[in-house]
Enzyme design. Sequence first.
Site, mmCIF file in Angstrom:
data_model
loop_
_atom_site.group_PDB
_atom_site.id
_atom_site.type_symbol
_atom_site.label_atom_id
_atom_site.label_comp_id
_atom_site.label_asym_id
_atom_site.label_seq_id
_atom_site.Cartn_x
_atom_site.Cartn_y
_atom_site.Cartn_z
ATOM 1 N N PHE A 92 0.825 -1.212 0.000
ATOM 2 C CA PHE A 92 0.000 0.000 0.000
ATOM 3 C C PHE A 92 0.864 1.269 0.000
ATOM 4 O O PHE A 92 0.824 2.063 -0.945
ATOM 5 C CB PHE A 92 -0.961 -0.068 1.197
ATOM 6 C CG PHE A 92 -1.505 1.245 1.625
ATOM 7 C CD1 PHE A 92 -2.211 2.044 0.738
ATOM 8 C CD2 PHE A 92 -1.311 1.698 2.922
ATOM 9 C CE1 PHE A 92 -2.718 3.278 1.140
ATOM 10 C CE2 PHE A 92 -1.811 2.915 3.331
ATOM 11 C CZ PHE A 92 -2.507 3.710 2.442
ATOM 12 N N ILE A 93 1.703 1.439 1.019
ATOM 13 C CA ILE A 93 2.526 2.665 1.071
ATOM 14 C C ILE A 93 3.590 2.607 -0.032
ATOM 15 O O ILE A 93 3.833 3.596 -0.731
ATOM 16 C CB ILE A 93 3.197 2.844 2.457
ATOM 17 C CG1 ILE A 93 2.142 2.915 3.565
ATOM 18 C CG2 ILE A 93 4.048 4.116 2.468
ATOM 19 C CD1 ILE A 93 2.697 3.024 4.977
ATOM 20 N N ASP B 136 9.380 -7.271 -3.888
ATOM 21 C CA ASP B 136 8.190 -7.585 -3.095
ATOM 22 C C ASP B 136 7.907 -9.087 -3.211
ATOM 23 O O ASP B 136 8.120 -9.672 -4.283
ATOM 24 C CB ASP B 136 6.981 -6.784 -3.612
ATOM 25 C CG ASP B 136 5.938 -6.559 -2.543
ATOM 26 O OD1 ASP B 136 5.710 -5.395 -2.168
ATOM 27 O OD2 ASP B 136 5.360 -7.555 -2.065
ATOM 28 N N GLY C 138 1.447 -7.391 -0.364
ATOM 29 C CA GLY C 138 1.450 -6.491 -1.522
ATOM 30 C C GLY C 138 0.730 -7.155 -2.684
ATOM 31 O O GLY C 138 0.411 -8.342 -2.627
ATOM 32 N N LEU D 284 10.607 -0.744 2.940
ATOM 33 C CA LEU D 284 9.228 -0.731 3.451
ATOM 34 C C LEU D 284 8.671 -2.140 3.625
ATOM 35 O O LEU D 284 7.580 -2.304 4.170
ATOM 36 C CB LEU D 284 8.312 0.060 2.500
ATOM 37 C CG LEU D 284 8.259 1.579 2.701
ATOM 38 C CD1 LEU D 284 9.589 2.243 2.433
ATOM 39 C CD2 LEU D 284 7.192 2.204 1.807
ATOM 40 N N THR E 258 10.441 -11.769 9.504
ATOM 41 C CA THR E 258 10.465 -10.893 8.325
ATOM 42 C C THR E 258 10.960 -9.505 8.714
ATOM 43 O O THR E 258 11.805 -8.910 8.045
ATOM 44 C CB THR E 258 9.052 -10.794 7.716
ATOM 45 O OG1 THR E 258 8.654 -12.096 7.339
ATOM 46 C CG2 THR E 258 9.016 -9.866 6.520
ATOM 47 N N ALA F 158 11.454 2.054 7.235
ATOM 48 C CA ALA F 158 10.082 2.324 7.673
ATOM 49 C C ALA F 158 9.855 1.716 9.048
ATOM 50 O O ALA F 158 10.002 0.516 9.240
ATOM 51 C CB ALA F 158 9.098 1.717 6.675
ATOM 52 N N TYR G 7 5.529 -6.862 17.418
ATOM 53 C CA TYR G 7 5.684 -5.962 16.276
ATOM 54 C C TYR G 7 6.430 -4.697 16.700
ATOM 55 O O TYR G 7 7.380 -4.265 16.052
ATOM 56 C CB TYR G 7 4.305 -5.620 15.713
ATOM 57 C CG TYR G 7 4.340 -4.709 14.516
ATOM 58 C CD1 TYR G 7 4.925 -5.126 13.326
ATOM 59 C CD2 TYR G 7 3.798 -3.431 14.571
ATOM 60 C CE1 TYR G 7 4.958 -4.290 12.221
ATOM 61 C CE2 TYR G 7 3.819 -2.586 13.475
ATOM 62 C CZ TYR G 7 4.398 -3.018 12.307
ATOM 63 O OH TYR G 7 4.437 -2.198 11.211
ATOM 64 N N LYS H 133 10.109 -3.551 15.361
ATOM 65 C CA LYS H 133 10.321 -2.249 14.712
ATOM 66 C C LYS H 133 11.341 -1.423 15.500
ATOM 67 O O LYS H 133 12.168 -0.712 14.918
ATOM 68 C CB LYS H 133 8.995 -1.496 14.572
ATOM 69 C CG LYS H 133 8.139 -2.021 13.422
ATOM 70 C CD LYS H 133 8.803 -1.681 12.098
ATOM 71 C CE LYS H 133 8.136 -2.326 10.909
ATOM 72 N NZ LYS H 133 8.887 -2.127 9.658
#
Length: 323
Positions: free
Chosen positions: A11-12, A32, A37, A76, A95, A117, A149, A153
Amino acid sequence: MSVLITGGAGFIGSHLVDHLLAETDHQVVVLDDFSTGSASNLAHLDTDRLETVDGDVRNGSLVADLVADADAVYHLAAAVGVKTIVENPLESMRTNLEGTENVLEAAASDVTPTFIASSSEVYGKSEAVPFAEEDDRVYGSTTSPRWGYATAKAADEFLALGFHNERDLPVVVGRYFNIVGPRQTGQYGMVIPTFVEQALAGDDLTVYGDGTQTRSFTHVEDAVSITHDLLTTSDAHDDVFNVGAPGPTSINDLAKRVIELTGSDSDITHIPFEEAYDEDFEEPDEREPDVSKLRDVLGQSPTADLDWILRDVIDERTDEVID
Ligand code: UDP
């Protein structure tokens, strides 16, 4: 100049592809694995300036080859959406950790400027709104998958800053705050596409909890423009920035506005969090970015305009938007 975007069919990522093709003359390479995606996100682009590679960011040699040919990298690719994280915690962690390490390691060999990101999730359940980049992070137990998550991050951010400090990699981290817009699917639990689809179908809008929790929704076009500016502004390197629009909305108000703008007859139903996710689930009550640092360095920040976002998301699904 050639730019690599991991997660570029997401999306982004796909909006960043659009932005770079429109605003620069760069070649754009997308990596990707098409898990979340989709090729349809790039189907409108018919240009030889875009190349798409189907592969996993956990494939270190593939990432190294692609990064070696790139002059800048936007990383991303990630397991996204609270629903994905809660349902596949192990896969999501791996991932998000291995992919970032592969990208940074490869970028460091050629000193290739890299954007990483990150997410407003890193603030966890902190109540110190608005969140400034140097604020403390507040997390729950490791037995609650949501925090995996945030932890991954945050680890990505430590890795990025470590690669800058120890390997001289020009790197910048953007913490995205509830980015929304066309092409976002409700499939991974995101609230705005979910509500819009429910309203257009005449189904009840499913507000989780009592609906007083707030989020600062940010239009994806603003988010990708800021992303590009952060990587091309050397004063922004070696640092972390909130990428979000100040101006939070409660989920109850969001549901009402979606019903108004779609002209739907739908009602609103409140669903307990433990029913929506699972019984260990914890929810951040408020989430709003402090954008002072972004404004200091870039002289701008995303626009807080919920109706702009909602109209674009509704428009994508129907021609009938009620004023
Ligand atoms: N939410 C909701 N109904 C839905 C999906 C989400 O009420 O069908 C709520 C969710 O509990 C959270 C907010 O909307 O308070 C934003 O959820 P989203 O998953 O879009 O992003 P988050 O901020 O949780 O990462």
